[in-house]
Every structure is written in C-alpha cells, then in structure tokens.
Design a protein around this motif. Sequence first.
Motif, mmCIF file in Angstrom:
data_model
loop_
_atom_site.group_PDB
_atom_site.id
_atom_site.type_symbol
_atom_site.label_atom_id
_atom_site.label_comp_id
_atom_site.label_asym_id
_atom_site.label_seq_id
_atom_site.Cartn_x
_atom_site.Cartn_y
_atom_site.Cartn_z
ATOM 1 N N ALA A 50 0.829 -1.212 0.000
ATOM 2 C CA ALA A 50 0.000 0.000 0.000
ATOM 3 C C ALA A 50 0.864 1.262 0.000
ATOM 4 O O ALA A 50 0.560 2.232 -0.707
ATOM 5 C CB ALA A 50 -0.939 -0.005 1.197
ATOM 6 N N SER A 51 1.949 1.255 0.767
ATOM 7 C CA SER A 51 2.804 2.440 0.811
ATOM 8 C C SER A 51 3.522 2.659 -0.516
ATOM 9 O O SER A 51 3.646 3.796 -0.977
ATOM 10 C CB SER A 51 3.805 2.334 1.952
ATOM 11 O OG SER A 51 4.674 1.242 1.762
ATOM 12 N N LYS A 52 3.955 1.574 -1.146
ATOM 13 C CA LYS A 52 4.594 1.718 -2.455
ATOM 14 C C LYS A 52 3.575 2.162 -3.510
ATOM 15 O O LYS A 52 3.900 2.931 -4.405
ATOM 16 C CB LYS A 52 5.283 0.416 -2.850
ATOM 17 C CG LYS A 52 6.516 0.156 -1.986
ATOM 18 C CD LYS A 52 7.243 -1.072 -2.413
ATOM 19 C CE LYS A 52 8.461 -1.285 -1.564
ATOM 20 N NZ LYS A 52 9.558 -0.382 -1.881
ATOM 21 N N PHE A 53 2.350 1.668 -3.392
ATOM 22 C CA PHE A 53 1.299 2.102 -4.309
ATOM 23 C C PHE A 53 1.022 3.588 -4.148
ATOM 24 O O PHE A 53 0.945 4.326 -5.135
ATOM 25 C CB PHE A 53 0.014 1.296 -4.069
ATOM 26 C CG PHE A 53 -1.195 1.860 -4.750
ATOM 27 C CD1 PHE A 53 -1.354 1.723 -6.120
ATOM 28 C CD2 PHE A 53 -2.161 2.549 -4.037
ATOM 29 C CE1 PHE A 53 -2.457 2.254 -6.765
ATOM 30 C CE2 PHE A 53 -3.265 3.079 -4.668
ATOM 31 C CZ PHE A 53 -3.409 2.931 -6.040
ATOM 32 N N PHE A 54 0.868 4.048 -2.904
ATOM 33 C CA PHE A 54 0.582 5.466 -2.688
ATOM 34 C C PHE A 54 1.757 6.346 -3.094
ATOM 35 O O PHE A 54 1.563 7.494 -3.511
ATOM 36 C CB PHE A 54 0.164 5.731 -1.247
ATOM 37 C CG PHE A 54 -1.234 5.287 -0.957
ATOM 38 C CD1 PHE A 54 -2.305 5.794 -1.678
ATOM 39 C CD2 PHE A 54 -1.494 4.343 0.015
ATOM 40 C CE1 PHE A 54 -3.601 5.382 -1.432
ATOM 41 C CE2 PHE A 54 -2.787 3.916 0.278
ATOM 42 C CZ PHE A 54 -3.841 4.433 -0.452
ATOM 43 N N ILE A 59 3.343 10.352 -7.091
ATOM 44 C CA ILE A 59 4.202 10.858 -8.164
ATOM 45 C C ILE A 59 3.377 11.108 -9.422
ATOM 46 O O ILE A 59 3.562 12.105 -10.122
ATOM 47 C CB ILE A 59 5.361 9.877 -8.434
ATOM 48 C CG1 ILE A 59 6.310 9.852 -7.237
ATOM 49 C CG2 ILE A 59 6.133 10.275 -9.692
ATOM 50 C CD1 ILE A 59 7.353 8.757 -7.293
ATOM 51 N N GLY A 60 2.443 10.205 -9.710
ATOM 52 C CA GLY A 60 1.561 10.398 -10.857
ATOM 53 C C GLY A 60 0.675 11.619 -10.711
ATOM 54 O O GLY A 60 0.466 12.362 -11.679
ATOM 55 N N ILE A 61 0.138 11.832 -9.523
ATOM 56 C CA ILE A 61 -0.699 13.020 -9.273
ATOM 57 C C ILE A 61 0.124 14.291 -9.450
ATOM 58 O O ILE A 61 -0.355 15.275 -10.043
ATOM 59 C CB ILE A 61 -1.316 12.963 -7.853
ATOM 60 C CG1 ILE A 61 -2.332 11.837 -7.749
ATOM 61 C CG2 ILE A 61 -1.954 14.293 -7.474
ATOM 62 C CD1 ILE A 61 -3.577 12.023 -8.574
ATOM 63 N N ILE A 62 1.358 14.271 -8.973
ATOM 64 C CA ILE A 62 2.229 15.438 -9.135
ATOM 65 C C ILE A 62 2.493 15.707 -10.616
ATOM 66 O O ILE A 62 2.592 16.867 -11.034
ATOM 67 C CB ILE A 62 3.538 15.255 -8.339
ATOM 68 C CG1 ILE A 62 3.239 15.324 -6.834
ATOM 69 C CG2 ILE A 62 4.594 16.276 -8.725
ATOM 70 C CD1 ILE A 62 4.391 14.936 -5.942
ATOM 71 N N SER A 63 2.561 14.650 -11.421
ATOM 72 C CA SER A 63 2.777 14.852 -12.855
ATOM 73 C C SER A 63 1.542 15.432 -13.550
ATOM 74 O O SER A 63 1.651 15.995 -14.631
ATOM 75 C CB SER A 63 3.186 13.541 -13.525
ATOM 76 O OG SER A 63 2.105 12.644 -13.589
ATOM 77 N N ILE A 64 0.370 15.279 -12.940
ATOM 78 C CA ILE A 64 -0.867 15.824 -13.519
ATOM 79 C C ILE A 64 -1.040 17.297 -13.171
ATOM 80 O O ILE A 64 -1.642 18.052 -13.941
ATOM 81 C CB ILE A 64 -2.087 15.033 -13.006
ATOM 82 C CG1 ILE A 64 -2.040 13.611 -13.504
ATOM 83 C CG2 ILE A 64 -3.388 15.664 -13.435
ATOM 84 C CD1 ILE A 64 -3.102 12.735 -12.868
ATOM 85 N N ILE A 65 -0.541 17.727 -12.039
ATOM 86 C CA ILE A 65 -0.769 19.096 -11.553
ATOM 87 C C ILE A 65 -0.387 20.182 -12.571
ATOM 88 O O ILE A 65 -1.145 21.144 -12.743
ATOM 89 C CB ILE A 65 -0.077 19.312 -10.185
ATOM 90 C CG1 ILE A 65 -0.806 18.484 -9.130
ATOM 91 C CG2 ILE A 65 -0.045 20.777 -9.797
ATOM 92 C CD1 ILE A 65 -0.147 18.480 -7.773
ATOM 93 N N ILE A 97 -7.236 10.084 -12.850
ATOM 94 C CA ILE A 97 -6.845 9.592 -11.524
ATOM 95 C C ILE A 97 -7.139 8.103 -11.399
ATOM 96 O O ILE A 97 -6.332 7.335 -10.860
ATOM 97 C CB ILE A 97 -7.555 10.423 -10.431
ATOM 98 C CG1 ILE A 97 -6.972 11.835 -10.390
ATOM 99 C CG2 ILE A 97 -7.449 9.751 -9.071
ATOM 100 C CD1 ILE A 97 -7.743 12.807 -9.544
ATOM 101 N N MET A 98 -8.284 7.665 -11.914
ATOM 102 C CA MET A 98 -8.612 6.234 -11.894
ATOM 103 C C MET A 98 -7.633 5.434 -12.752
ATOM 104 O O MET A 98 -7.182 4.355 -12.370
ATOM 105 C CB MET A 98 -10.044 6.001 -12.401
ATOM 106 C CG MET A 98 -11.106 6.531 -11.507
ATOM 107 S SD MET A 98 -11.201 5.508 -10.042
ATOM 108 C CE MET A 98 -11.541 6.728 -8.824
ATOM 109 N N LEU A 99 -7.292 5.974 -13.916
ATOM 110 C CA LEU A 99 -6.326 5.330 -14.796
ATOM 111 C C LEU A 99 -4.969 5.228 -14.119
ATOM 112 O O LEU A 99 -4.295 4.187 -14.203
ATOM 113 C CB LEU A 99 -6.220 6.154 -16.074
ATOM 114 C CG LEU A 99 -5.699 5.519 -17.329
ATOM 115 C CD1 LEU A 99 -6.658 4.439 -17.793
ATOM 116 C CD2 LEU A 99 -5.548 6.570 -18.403
ATOM 117 N N LEU A 100 -4.598 6.265 -13.435
ATOM 118 C CA LEU A 100 -3.335 6.294 -12.705
ATOM 119 C C LEU A 100 -3.296 5.223 -11.622
ATOM 120 O O LEU A 100 -2.272 4.547 -11.447
ATOM 121 C CB LEU A 100 -3.145 7.682 -12.095
ATOM 122 C CG LEU A 100 -1.893 7.976 -11.311
ATOM 123 C CD1 LEU A 100 -0.682 7.833 -12.198
ATOM 124 C CD2 LEU A 100 -1.966 9.381 -10.762
#
Length: 190
Positions: A50-54, A59-65, A97-100
């Motif tokens: 879970a921690s590695k997933f988050f 990182i993916g969310i930061i790339s979307i910002i 976000i779901m795709l990510l």
Amino acid sequence: SSLLPFFSITPWVFLILIPAITMKMISSEFTQKTTIILFTKPIKKWEIIASKFFASFTIGIISIIPTLIFVYSLYHISNPKGNIDGGELIGSYIGVIMLLSVYSSIGLFCSSISSNIMVSFISTIIIILFFLFGLELLGNIYNSQMLEYLSINSHYESISRGIIDSRDIIYFTSLTICFLHFSTFRIQNN
C-alpha cells in the motif's frame, strides 16, 4: 472549449510514465537484498504494498498538476471567457486519476513478479495494453460485449465524457484492489 484531445493521449503518456516509476519499487528490493530488512520490520506485507502504491500514485498526481495550466489558459482564452465544459473537465480528471491508480497497481504487480527491472517495465506495458485495448479487440472479434466491458478504454472514455457512473468507479477500484492483492500475495510467498 474542451481539453478532450489532451485527455485522449493521457493513457499513452501514462503507458510509459507509470511503468517507469513502478519498475524498481519491489524488484530492486529483491536485487539489492533489502527484502530481509524490509520483511523483518513489524510491518504487514499489505502495508508495504500500500505504501509503495501510494508513493507511485502520488508521483503520478504530481505529474498531472502542471496540466492545470492548460485549464487556466483555456478559461481565459475561450470566447466568451470561461466557456469550458466543466462536467467533461472534472470527469476527465477523475478518469485520469482512476487510470493512474490502475496503472500503478499493475506496475507494482509486475515489479513483484520479476527481479529484473526491464522485465517488470515491459510486462507492465504488455498487461496495460491488454487491459486497455486487447480486451476490446477480443470483444470485437468474438462479438462479446462482456470482453468489451472489461476493457479499461471503454470505462475511461465513459468517464472522460463527463458521465461519472458508479460502474466505472467500481471497475477501476476493483481492478486496482485486485492487482494490489496479487502483489501482496506474491511477496508473501517469497
């Protein structure tokens, strides 16, 4: 005004970005022999996954910002000012976000099944392509609506139109949980 062309190429950008982020998350633990240290800590295996997933998800969310600059620009450039389809925009970001989350969970699973980072990178791309387009192609060949429904692309396109359906959210969430469960099962058997 719409950002639909941008959101239509997002699955392709994430097809390279997310496997590159997740390819070393678990496989490097095996190659560097740090699994002994990690697994002897009083942490459950699912907590590690879970921690590695988050971490990869963050990182993916930061790339979307930075894409919010496009929204701001489109808001001010459109005629009349502010003429943006808000439902489509919000739905597209929820779809991204779901795709990510699905891509990150598949990447973690592939990283847990191989100690070679290139094998995990390539296998992540292959599994994502299978779920993204392979199932839809098989559904068209065999005239099966069930296979087409299991395709990531059909659910992503539905959300990107601005229609947030509970079936699409459940699909993405269950696929993410399924691959995270496979990853946890895989590291428990090592």
